[in-house]
Design an enzyme around this catalytic site. Structure first.
Site, short mmCIF file in Angstrom:
data_model
loop_
_atom_site.label_atom_id
_atom_site.label_comp_id
_atom_site.label_asym_id
_atom_site.label_seq_id
_atom_site.Cartn_x
_atom_site.Cartn_y
_atom_site.Cartn_z
N ASP A 105 33.46 37.85 42.74
CA ASP A 105 32.46 37.12 43.54
C ASP A 105 32.58 35.61 43.31
O ASP A 105 33.07 35.17 42.27
CB ASP A 105 31.03 37.60 43.24
CG ASP A 105 30.64 37.47 41.78
OD1 ASP A 105 31.53 37.59 40.91
OD2 ASP A 105 29.45 37.24 41.49
N GLU A 170 28.89 38.54 38.92
CA GLU A 170 28.85 37.65 37.76
C GLU A 170 28.05 36.40 38.09
O GLU A 170 27.30 35.89 37.26
CB GLU A 170 30.28 37.26 37.35
CG GLU A 170 30.36 36.72 35.92
CD GLU A 170 30.06 35.23 35.81
OE1 GLU A 170 29.73 34.77 34.70
OE2 GLU A 170 30.14 34.51 36.81
ZN LIG Z 1 33.11 32.60 36.66
#
Ligand SMILES: [Zn+2]
Length: 434
Positions: A105, A170
């Site tokens: 991501d 994340e």
């Molecule tokens: Zn990162």
């Protein structure tokens, strides 16, 4: 005597300059073509083309899984709600297991007209690659993939097990990503000897800094109970705000004696104070304090809570304490500052390829490494330069990306093909004897 008029002379010089410029452009073109046709740049180009703004993976992991399958990886997708997670492994010898942790991501690109180039199309310009996520951290995923592809091509299936762990959560909540992967692996009784995290750890050029750990974090809520009364008769009441003020002072002036080299010291920050609604002639009976402690690995969670309790109990026994959002600290070095064998391998590889010793750092907020630290003997972050991450015009030097791939190649070669390394060392010695 000169046969040329000054204007002819000027034309000749101009032509010559144009030729030099054309040659320069051509050479630059060759150089850029060399990089542009580089496999790692090609894989990075494919990865950044997926608009995987956290947590929506839009097929990025599916594409990568396909590529990994052709290398011989076994694939498991672990989707949780709107988060995509990928666990891939190769090699059969489980007496040593190594992992690479990353995230597909990216943070939103923001206003695209502020960008010099399309943020979701890799663009090479002046020796740099521009795209959202190229530094944080699709470039590192491309470098890892190409390193392993080259190793498998050169030496076959790894002698030891290698696991790739990827999440699309994340940059967001981090609730359904690496935390869930770690939980799944724990259930399968899978643990790692070493995990490399591809986060952009470098400061000025690739591999100048390694993140060897992070401080832990713990949030506290303390509810203090006093006794309400009329403000004119304070001797008949216990002011919860005054009590809170004394406790805050005591906690703030607390000296956290346990020091840990390579770490900022343990710190406490208040984040909220609340005594509820008020009436200006009533002494408040309740006050809630919220604070967060960032702590070195010299402490553990239980010890911190005990220290906080002791401090509060010097002032009152009438309180309730709860903790939340625990993040364990992790550290690659033991208490005697002896590096883990894997850290020594990484430093040695950087030394032999780049001819410098990386700085060891533990600065920054929490990272997903904390979840894996629970199931990995050591965790280390080595990635691209973090100067432009989360900014418009995020970029990395093309040469840094290629260097990172070579470093990953060298590191995983030593970890995954130990007999080969012993063999080549013996060969080196033989060569030296000749
Ligand atoms: Zn990162």
């Amino acid at each position: 005597m000169n046969d040329f008029s000054s204007s002819t002379c000027f034309e000749l010089v101009s032509e010559a300059l144009e030729d030099i410029e054309a040659l320069h452009d051509e050479l630059q073109g060759i150089d850029e073509d060399k990089h542009a046709s580089h496999r790692v740049v090609d894989i990075a180009r494919q990865l950044v083309a997926f608009k995987s703004v956290t947590p929506d993976d839009v097929g990025c992991q599916l594409w990568l899984a396909q590529e990994l399958r052709t290398l011989g990886f076994s694939i498991k997708h672990l989707p949780v709600r709107d988060v995509s997670n990928l666990v891939a492994s190769i090699g059969n010898n489980s007496d040593a297991r190594f992992a690479f942790l990353g995230h597909t991501d990216v943070v939103p690109a923001g206003s695209t007209q502020d960008w010099q180039f399309n943020p979701f199309k890799l663009t090479e310009h002046n020796g740099c690659l521009f795209a959202r996520g190229i530094a944080d951290m699709k470039g590192a995923i491309a470098a890892f993939f190409c390193a392993i592809e080259a190793l498998v091509t050169d030496f076959g299936v790894p002698e030891k097990e290698l696991w790739l762990l990827l999440t699309s959560d994340e940059e967001g909540e981090a609730e359904h990503g690496t935390k869930r992967i770690a939980h799944f692996l724990k259930q399968q009784r899978i643990a790692f000897d070493f995990t490399l995290v591809g986060e952009p750890s470098s400061e000025a050029h690739v591999a100048d800094t390694l993140k060897v750990g992070r401080r832990g974090a713990l949030s506290f809520t303390v509810n203090l109970h006093g006794k309400s009364g009329h403000v004119a008769y304070p001797q008949k009441a216990t002011n919860a705000i005054h009590l809170a003020q004394n406790i805050m002072q005591a906690l703030l002036s607390k000296d956290w004696p346990k020091h840990c080299d390579n770490f900022d010291s343990t710190t406490l920050q208040f984040t909220h104070v609340n005594s509820g609604d008020f009436v200006d002639n009533i002494i408040p009976s309740q006050c809630q304090l919220n604070f967060n402690i960032r702590y070195t690995p010299a402490y553990d969670e239980y010890e911190l809570v005990e220290l906080v309790r002791e401090t509060i109990e010097e002032h009152t026994l009438n309180y309730a304490l709860t903790t939340s959002n625990p993040c364990q600290p992790y550290y690659c070095l033991n208490n005697d500052e002896i590096p883990s064998p894997s850290l020594a391998i990484v430093c040695d590889e950087i030394n032999s390829q780049c001819h410098f010793t990386p700085k060891l750092s533990t600065a920054g907020g929490t990272s997903d490494g904390r979840f894996i630290a629970e199931i990995s003997t050591s965790v280390l972050e080595l990635g691209l330069v973090n100067k432009t991450i989360h900014q418009v015009n995020e970029h990395t030097k093309t040469s840094d990306l290629i260097q990172l791939q070579q470093l990953y190649y060298g590191i995983y070669k030593r970890l995954l093909y130990p007999t080969l390394h012993v063999h080549s060392t013996a060969q080196d010695e033989l060569l030296q004897l000749r």
